[in-house]
Design an enzyme around this catalytic site. Structure first.
Site, PDB file in Angstrom:
ATOM      1  N   ASN A   7      52.986  59.492 -54.309  1.00 20.28           N
ATOM      2  CA  ASN A   7      52.596  60.029 -52.776  1.00 20.28           C
ATOM      3  C   ASN A   7      53.845  61.735 -53.124  1.00 20.28           C
ATOM      4  O   ASN A   7      55.459  61.066 -52.766  1.00 20.28           O
ATOM      5  CB  ASN A   7      52.992  58.715 -52.054  1.00 20.28           C
ATOM      6  N   ARG A  88      47.831  60.180 -54.370  1.00 20.53           N
ATOM      7  CA  ARG A  88      48.156  60.111 -52.798  1.00 20.53           C
ATOM      8  C   ARG A  88      47.348  61.682 -52.305  1.00 20.53           C
ATOM      9  O   ARG A  88      48.659  62.840 -52.786  1.00 20.53           O
ATOM     10  CB  ARG A  88      48.888  59.440 -51.517  1.00 20.53           C
ATOM     11  N   HIS A 177      45.010  60.015 -42.284  1.00 18.31           N
ATOM     12  CA  HIS A 177      45.543  58.214 -42.667  1.00 18.31           C
ATOM     13  C   HIS A 177      44.144  57.664 -42.787  1.00 18.31           C
ATOM     14  O   HIS A 177      43.739  56.504 -42.720  1.00 18.31           O
ATOM     15  CB  HIS A 177      45.853  58.107 -41.266  1.00 18.31           C
ATOM     16  N   ARG A 236      54.292  65.418 -32.443  1.00 19.54           N
ATOM     17  CA  ARG A 236      52.941  65.845 -31.679  1.00 19.54           C
ATOM     18  C   ARG A 236      52.734  65.574 -30.645  1.00 19.54           C
ATOM     19  O   ARG A 236      52.530  64.350 -29.878  1.00 19.54           O
ATOM     20  CB  ARG A 236      51.805  65.960 -33.099  1.00 19.54           C
ATOM     21  N   GLU A 379      48.636  51.211 -47.862  1.00 19.75           N
ATOM     22  CA  GLU A 379      48.396  52.857 -48.256  1.00 19.75           C
ATOM     23  C   GLU A 379      48.654  52.957 -50.504  1.00 19.75           C
ATOM     24  O   GLU A 379      47.711  52.751 -51.244  1.00 19.75           O
ATOM     25  CB  GLU A 379      48.706  54.215 -48.214  1.00 19.75           C
TER      26      GLU A 379
END
Ligand code: AMP
Length: 393
Positions: A7, A88, A177, A236, A379
């Site tokens: 990642n 990723r 996601h 957020r 992930e």
């Protein structure tokens, strides 16, 4: 067979090295502050943690160092042991609906789609190019965050705005996601031993999104054109009335980007509590009676419950609701509050089982109409699995 999951961020590179025979992590770590003063790395393996400050001017330096250290530490004996590298990747627009072998065309597309993920796509390219340079003969696979959501139909992914915005500029819901939601969908299929399931996957961490999954395919998700939409998050806002933006621009003499920055970085738990973006702090303050923390916590729960209700109707019921990511895996108070609001759907949780942290656990009570699970997301493993299956070993 060994696969590395990567990642890459603009100044960081996170890795996990998997032994795919039993899907165990042999080593993992983080290279940070790449190209910035004070660059350093951490490698964890065999229960040990190694930390060191080393100058790294770019991602290639980081990859060289990573591979050197893997050999020095006898984690691998030679680079030939690395069968594939999985990256990723954040934004594949509507061109990529599954993982792919990385070719020059994929790199070109990532660059072209950078308008849609200006922080992430260029960083992902840096990671790919560094591995290409250092390990030119090893196959690489790209796993997109957006890909899982490509099964949504137009009713789900189009906004009710002028159609030309979609046609001319690609304005639509993409969702994020995706790799995590796909991991959750796969895990639930394995638990039930079948695929004809309706699953509501709640990935709630610092960022958060919810996905409605039918027969293993995403039919709707809460994030949108960008990760700013959907449920309330750490910093957020999630969904708001867009007219607020021009109103605040006028009031505060800001431009649109500055207000969007406020919605991305100074809203959510942090905005309402005026205290912290971290759910641990919010829960602790709320338990001490801090009103703003209580408000932030309750609004957070409300936005999650709203999406679960919506997706319950969309799916025509639900077989499983799953909590994952930082808050979902660890916060029993948030899971309890969400589930209490789901009582009209027949959801009942076992309060003792709900105390679990970070382990696959069914937390619903025997009498619950919907099974509720905590499933830690993975992930990195999903990326490694896709890499193995695409490189055909
Ligand atoms: P993630 O983005 O998935 O890494 O999740 C990070 C977030 O998980 C943090 O910002 C915390 O708010 C939350 N978190 C982690 N551990 C706990 C915990 N024990 N209780 C509540 N929230 C937690």
């Amino acid at each position: 067979m060994k696969i590395i999951s990567i990642n890459a961020g603009s100044s960081s590179l996170k890795f996990s090295l998997f032994n795919m025979e039993d899907e165990t992590v042999i080593a993992s770590g983080l290279f940070e502050r790449i190209g910035i003063e004070g660059s350093c790395y951490t490698i964890k393996y065999n229960g040990e943690k190694i930390e060191q400050k080393v100058e790294m001017n770019n991602h290639e330096d980081a990859v060289h160092l990573l591979l050197e250290r893997l050999i020095d530490l006898h984690i691998i004996e030679s680079l030939d042991e690395i069968n594939g590298v999985g990256h990723r990747l954040v934004h594949g627009k509507d061109k990529y609906s599954s993982s792919v072998i990385i070719t020059d065309e994929v790199i070109k597309d990532l660059d072209e789609f950078s308008d849609f993920a200006p922080l992430h796509n260029p960083a992902n390219i840096l990671g790919i190019k560094a591995f290409k340079e250092v390990l030119p003969n090893v196959s690489m696979v790209g796993v997109f965050d957006t890909a899982f959501h490509q099964t949504m139909d137009k009713t789900a992914y189009l906004y009710p705005v002028p159609y030309s915005w979609y046609k001319d500029y690609g304005v639509r819901k993409y969702g994020f996601h995706g790799t995590s939601h796909r991991y959750i969908a796969d895990s639930v299929n394995r638990i039930f031993g079948r695929e004809d399931l309706r699953v509501i996957s709640c990935h709630i961490g610092n960022g958060g999104s919810i996905a409605a999954i039918q027969n293993g395919k995403c039919i709707d998700t809460s994030m949108g054109f960008t990760p700013l939409a959907g449920i309330m998050m750490g910093t957020r806002s999630g969904d708001i009335d867009p007219s607020i933006i021009t109103y605040v621009m006028e009031k505060e003499g800001k431009n649109a980007s500055e207000v969007i920055e406020d919605l991305n970085k100074h809203s959510g738990l942090l905005g309402l509590s005026e205290y912290s973006h971290d759910m641990r702090d919010i829960i602790e303050s709320a338990e001490q009676g801090n009103e703003k923390a209580i408000l932030a916590r309750d609004k957070y729960v409300r936005t999650i419950v709203n999406y679960i209700g919506q997706y319950y109707l969309l799916l025509g019921g639900a077989d499983a609701i799953v909590f994952t990511a930082g808050v979902g895996e660890n916060s029993s108070p948030i899971r309890r509050l969400v589930c209490e609001s789901l009582l009209p759907l027949g959801v009942k949780i076992d309060l003792e089982k709900n105390e679990i942290r970070g382990e696959v656990t069914k937390i619903s009570d025997k009498g619950s109409k919907i099974s509720v699970y905590v499933i830690p997301t993975n992930e990195e493993l999903m990326i490694a699995r896709d890499t193995m299956s695409l490189i055909g070993e």
